[in-house]
Scaffold this motif. Structure first.
Motif, PDB file in Angstrom:
ATOM      1  N   PRO A 297       3.206  33.495  -6.721  1.00  0.00           N
ATOM      2  CA  PRO A 297       3.398  33.560  -5.264  1.00  0.00           C
ATOM      3  C   PRO A 297       4.357  34.660  -4.833  1.00  0.00           C
ATOM      4  CG  PRO A 297       3.354  31.279  -5.979  1.00  0.00           C
ATOM      5  CD  PRO A 297       3.364  32.114  -7.231  1.00  0.00           C
ATOM      6  N   ASP A 298       5.351  34.962  -5.659  1.00  0.00           N
ATOM      7  CA  ASP A 298       6.299  36.022  -5.317  1.00  0.00           C
ATOM      8  C   ASP A 298       5.745  37.417  -5.572  1.00  0.00           C
ATOM      9  OD1 ASP A 298       8.200  34.125  -4.609  1.00  0.00           O
ATOM     10  OD2 ASP A 298       9.032  34.032  -6.637  1.00  0.00           O
ATOM     11  N   ASP A 299       4.774  37.518  -6.455  1.00  0.00           N
ATOM     12  CA  ASP A 299       4.214  38.816  -6.841  1.00  0.00           C
ATOM     13  C   ASP A 299       2.727  38.625  -7.135  1.00  0.00           C
ATOM     14  OD1 ASP A 299       3.745  41.387  -7.679  1.00  0.00           O
ATOM     15  OD2 ASP A 299       4.793  41.182  -9.593  1.00  0.00           O
ATOM     16  N   PRO A 300       1.905  38.533  -6.087  1.00  0.00           N
ATOM     17  CA  PRO A 300       0.490  38.188  -6.282  1.00  0.00           C
ATOM     18  C   PRO A 300      -0.358  39.380  -6.718  1.00  0.00           C
ATOM     19  CG  PRO A 300       0.951  38.414  -3.955  1.00  0.00           C
ATOM     20  CD  PRO A 300       2.273  38.586  -4.657  1.00  0.00           C
ATOM     21  N   ASN A 378       4.279  26.587  -0.253  1.00  0.00           N
ATOM     22  CA  ASN A 378       3.772  27.474  -1.300  1.00  0.00           C
ATOM     23  C   ASN A 378       2.386  27.065  -1.779  1.00  0.00           C
ATOM     24  OD1 ASN A 378       4.267  25.219  -2.922  1.00  0.00           O
ATOM     25  ND2 ASN A 378       5.940  26.155  -4.071  1.00  0.00           N
ATOM     26  N   LEU A 379       1.833  25.975  -1.205  1.00  0.00           N
ATOM     27  CA  LEU A 379       0.508  25.499  -1.602  1.00  0.00           C
ATOM     28  C   LEU A 379      -0.210  24.940  -0.389  1.00  0.00           C
ATOM     29  CD1 LEU A 379      -0.653  23.511  -4.673  1.00  0.00           C
ATOM     30  CD2 LEU A 379      -0.908  22.417  -2.433  1.00  0.00           C
ATOM     31  N   VAL A 380      -1.521  25.164  -0.345  1.00  0.00           N
ATOM     32  CA  VAL A 380      -2.387  24.547   0.654  1.00  0.00           C
ATOM     33  C   VAL A 380      -3.373  23.645  -0.071  1.00  0.00           C
ATOM     34  CG1 VAL A 380      -4.193  24.932   2.369  1.00  0.00           C
ATOM     35  CG2 VAL A 380      -2.184  26.429   2.315  1.00  0.00           C
ATOM     36  N   LEU A 398      -2.327  37.007  -1.021  1.00  0.00           N
ATOM     37  CA  LEU A 398      -1.095  36.657  -0.315  1.00  0.00           C
ATOM     38  C   LEU A 398      -0.148  35.820  -1.163  1.00  0.00           C
ATOM     39  CD1 LEU A 398      -2.562  35.795   3.204  1.00  0.00           C
ATOM     40  CD2 LEU A 398      -1.279  37.845   2.575  1.00  0.00           C
ATOM     41  N   GLY A 399      -0.642  35.292  -2.286  1.00  0.00           N
ATOM     42  CA  GLY A 399       0.210  34.494  -3.156  1.00  0.00           C
ATOM     43  C   GLY A 399       0.366  33.055  -2.721  1.00  0.00           C
ATOM     44  N   MET A 400      -0.671  32.471  -2.127  1.00  0.00           N
ATOM     45  CA  MET A 400      -0.629  31.065  -1.733  1.00  0.00           C
ATOM     46  C   MET A 400      -1.374  30.229  -2.767  1.00  0.00           C
ATOM     47  SD  MET A 400       0.406  28.713   0.287  1.00  0.00           S
ATOM     48  CE  MET A 400       1.006  29.612   1.729  1.00  0.00           C
ATOM     49  N   PRO A 435      -6.955  33.074  -9.126  1.00  0.00           N
ATOM     50  CA  PRO A 435      -5.670  32.608  -9.668  1.00  0.00           C
ATOM     51  C   PRO A 435      -4.935  31.665  -8.731  1.00  0.00           C
ATOM     52  CG  PRO A 435      -5.496  34.882  -8.920  1.00  0.00           C
ATOM     53  CD  PRO A 435      -6.951  34.520  -8.863  1.00  0.00           C
ATOM     54  N   SER A 436      -5.234  31.719  -7.435  1.00  0.00           N
ATOM     55  CA  SER A 436      -4.532  30.864  -6.481  1.00  0.00           C
ATOM     56  C   SER A 436      -4.832  29.390  -6.703  1.00  0.00           C
ATOM     57  CB  SER A 436      -4.911  31.258  -5.051  1.00  0.00           C
ATOM     58  OG  SER A 436      -6.316  31.195  -4.857  1.00  0.00           O
ATOM     59  N   ILE A 437      -6.020  29.055  -7.208  1.00  0.00           N
ATOM     60  CA  ILE A 437      -6.359  27.647  -7.411  1.00  0.00           C
ATOM     61  C   ILE A 437      -5.609  27.123  -8.628  1.00  0.00           C
ATOM     62  CG2 ILE A 437      -8.181  25.983  -7.915  1.00  0.00           C
ATOM     63  CD1 ILE A 437     -10.127  27.733  -6.421  1.00  0.00           C
ATOM     64  N   VAL A 438      -4.741  26.132  -8.399  1.00  0.00           N
ATOM     65  CA  VAL A 438      -3.925  25.588  -9.487  1.00  0.00           C
ATOM     66  C   VAL A 438      -4.177  24.101  -9.716  1.00  0.00           C
ATOM     67  CG1 VAL A 438      -2.117  27.331  -9.304  1.00  0.00           C
ATOM     68  CG2 VAL A 438      -1.968  25.251  -7.911  1.00  0.00           C
TER      69      VAL A 438
END
Length: 745
Positions: A297-300, A378-380, A398-400, A435-438
């Protein structure tokens, strides 16, 4: 804040710079843009909704043609026009009919002559629920499933240079109980009708044509979980499915953005490999990176991976994006790239007032992500909706972080469970490279399982089986099999708990954290409250697995909701056992007014509360139980000891002092704090460990009816690390006077 989202008629007009296909597919090694050139552009001034290339994560925009816009539409009410890609229930569609169960779309399409020698693919983002597709009255495919994407090879019936008629016959049953439908209303009603919304039927995501090589990569998975390279798996189809696949990371100049919006230099231009498919077209391999750049999130940072097959005019090229990141469960905690992750999430249902489940334009997708980030999340958690790939791509860049979950049916049967699981391969294939999907979510609150996992071995097995299916599809992310309660097989134990009583909330949150309580009250109806268990199986592990609240919030007015947000979130931060939380919710939706903003994304009056303070990396936890919104405590008449603790989720320890000052009632924090009236001794805080108590001796505010106490934490340099406040006012019992009784002699 941005103004209200536009309607379909507000979208940009097509110009030579915004849409339509290029003269030919780009040769291998060329750069593909999501805004292709326009040798066959639409006339200037023609309005095309959502004109952007729909798949920037799998970029083939060198040769494509949007089919969004006006189509002929036939239903039981006659023939009219409909604007694609908006559901026929929406104002934006121009139809605005609810409970239609059938509709037929038609439009004429001219395939660009420049595509000669290529394959022609007809692509659909989503059509609810069953779509039969014809080209010049020849059936080319049938697709079932209202949220999953599909594509059809129409090369043999749509020759380059020819004009053809595309027909899409759609069936959208009013009775949705046995099909995956999420929060769409059903007739007959489903069990959660009170929290469901206007249905979404027909074509509701983009439709387009694109040219591909005679042999092309049809399925693709990129994974960067190793943190040192990119694992590549895919399938080639077409004339020569065993043709070699050339894979490389594209190199870009340092500090420049990629054509897809990626964040800059890939410092590994030598990363390349040639993969040989087997007899079925399946290929697998690995791109080793000599100087890996992780995504966070800090460096997407995003890598652009080019895959080419074939040569010359018949060659195919696709540029996919992914990132190097690893999400993992380590005991009670989550880690991202081997560092502890605390989830500060917000639930988002992805609805807009005039366009329904379809975003009115690309900017609307970006604005919602930026809004969540502005509020400190930090997550949706994209709630029981498969959002369009452009939203996921924006989350990547955007790093979300994203918690993704598919729609479910609302009544249990073997067929309904099978239909639910049938979505999962398409979900993972389409979205798994982001990568955003965690987190993968599956069922929600036993919807589609009749709220009966504890009482039904069949329903418990259905949830467990869905987990097993998903685990085989993707072993790189945590999976939640039944979000909210009654877990039988899961990587995260999450719970949905709503309570309007601050004391009960604090006590139950504490009891769930220390394990002394395993259930919590859930109101399933106006007069129907049950205690729901975290666990639906007696042998489910009670420790060694992350625990987090993935739905909460309370209050009927904006001020009450802000009050509950402030105090309920601080109680979650009080307990180091928790791995995070998800607040309900980002925006209002139709009759639900639980959003941080309204349905048009306009700010609400939160009584001076900034959600970013609630969701910050460092927050203050106050040792008191508030009395009421606007009157947390009575107005002190003597000096008052406020006990404060600090929760900090940064990488390094912090040291600071807590300061406090009285301000006028309702006053928000300004750019600079007011002069402090009190200050604590120094407090040292370790990451992810709640600090011990520190006391601030607060003077009385003087002879006032109400006031607000600003409380903030500063480091040795005077920088503000955390902020909260306490409202002081008359604390009165609720006014619940009954009707006056009259008697006669």
């Amino acid at each position: 804040m941005s103004p209200a989202t536009p309607s379909a008629t507000d979208v940009v007009a097509v110009t030579a710079e915004t849409t339509q296909p290029s003269a030919a597919a780009a040769p291998a090694g060329a750069s593909a843009s999501t805004t292709p050139s326009a040798s066959t552009a639409a006339p200037t001034g023609v309005v095309v909704p959502k004109p952007e290339y729909p798949r920037p994560d799998r970029d083939r925009s060198a040769a494509w043609l949007t089919l969004n816009g006006s189509w002929d539409f036939e239903s039981e009410y006659g023939t009219t026009t409909v604007t694609v890609p908006f559901a026929w229930e929406t104002e934006a569609s121009g139809v605005q009919r609810t409970w239609l169960e059938r509709g037929t779309y038609r439009r004429s399409v001219t395939v660009p002559a420049e595509w000669h020698g290529s394959r022609v693919l007809l692509c659909f983002g989503a059509v609810h629920h069953r779509a039969r597709v014809l080209v010049d009255d020849v059936e080319v495919g049938v697709h079932v499933g209202g949220y999953t994407s599909f594509e059809l090879d129409v090369t043999t019936v749509a020759a380059p240079g020819a004009s053809v008629v595309v027909t899409v016959e759609v069936e959208a049953p009013a009775d949705k109980r046995s099909i995956p439908h999420g929060k769409q209303r059903s007739v007959p009603r489903d069990d959660y009708d009170g929290v469901s919304f206007t249905p979404t039927s027909g074509i509701w995501q983009s439709v387009w044509l694109e040219a591909r090589g005679r042999s092309y990569v049809a399925e693709l998975a990129l994974r960067g979980d190793s943190l040192t390279g990119i694992d590549v798996v895919g399938t080639v189809v077409g004339d020569a499915p065993t043709a070699p696949v050339h894979v490389r990371v594209l190199d870009e100049a340092a500090g420049t953005a990629g054509s897809d919006g990626s964040s800059g230099a890939d410092r590994s231009s030598a990363a390349a490999v040639v993969l040989e498919p087997d007899a079925t077209g399946r290929f697998a391999g690995r791109l080793e990176l000599t100087d890996p750049h992780l995504w966070s999130p800090d460096d997407p940072h995003l890598y652009r991976v080019e895959l080419t097959t074939g040569a010359g005019a018949a060659a195919d090229r696709v540029v996919a994006t992914t990132g190097l990141r690893r999400i993992a469960v380590e005991g009670d905690h989550l880690t991202l790239n081997d560092e502890r992750l605390y989830v500060r999430g917000v639930l988002d249902q992805g609805y807009w007032p005039r366009t329904g489940l379809t975003a009115p334009d690309d900017d609307a997708l970006v604005r919602d992500l930026e809004l969540a980030r502005r509020y400190g999340y930090n997550l949706v958690r994209k709630h029981i909706k498969l959002e369009e790939p452009r939203w996921l791509h924006h989350a990547d860049r955007l790093g979300m972080l994203v918690w993704s979950e598919p729609p479910a049916p609302s009544r249990y049967s073997l067929e309904a469970a099978g239909a639910f699981e049938a979505q999962l391969p398409d979900l993972v294939e389409r979205d798994g490279s982001h990568p955003s999907i965690v987190v993968w979510g599956l069922y929600n609150e036993e919807w589609g399982l009749d709220w009966d996992i504890p009482g039904s071995p069949d329903r418990a097995e259905a949830a467990a089986h869905a987990y097993d299916v998903m685990r085989l599809l993707d072993a790189t992310r945590p999976i939640v099999e039944n979000s909210g309660w009654s877990h039988v097989r899961t990587d995260l134990v999450d719970w949905h708990y709503y309570d309007v009583d601050p004391a009960a909330w604090a006590a139950n949150v504490a009891a769930l954290a220390d394990g002394s309580r395993e259930d919590f009250p859930v109101m399933l109806g106006p007069d129907f409250t049950v205690d729901k268990s975290l666990y639906g199986a007696a042998d489910h592990p009670r420790t060694g697995i992350p625990l987090l609240n993935s739905e909460y919030g309370a209050g009927f007015t904006n001020l009450e909701r802000a009050w509950h947000l402030r105090w309920q979130t601080q109680e979650l931060r009080r307990h180091d056992r928790y791995a995070g939380y998800v607040y309900t919710e980002l925006t209002d939706v139709e009759h639900e007014a639980a959003g941080l903003v309204d349905a048009d994304r306009r700010e609400k009056d939160r009584g001076g509360l900034d959600p970013a303070d609630v969701n910050a990396t460092t927050v203050l936890v106050l040792d008191l139980v508030p009395a009421a919104a606007g009157a947390d405590v009575p107005v002190p008449t003597q000096p008052w000891d406020l006990v404060v603790r600090v929760s900090h989720h940064g990488r390094a320890a912090v040291r600071g002092r807590v300061r406090a000052a009285w301000v006028s009632a309702g006053a928000a924090f300004g750019a600079d704090p007011v002069p402090p009236a009190a200050e604590s001794a120094p407090v040292d805080v370790e990451p992810f460990v709640l600090s011990g108590p520190t006391t601030v001796r607060v003077p009385a505010p003087g002879p006032v009816a109400s006031a607000r106490l600003h409380v903030w934490l500063v480091d040795d340099a005077g920088a503000v690390l955390a902020r909260t406040f306490v409202d002081a006012g008359p604390v009165e019992p609720p006014n619940r006077r009954g009707a006056r009784t009259t008697t006669t002699d």
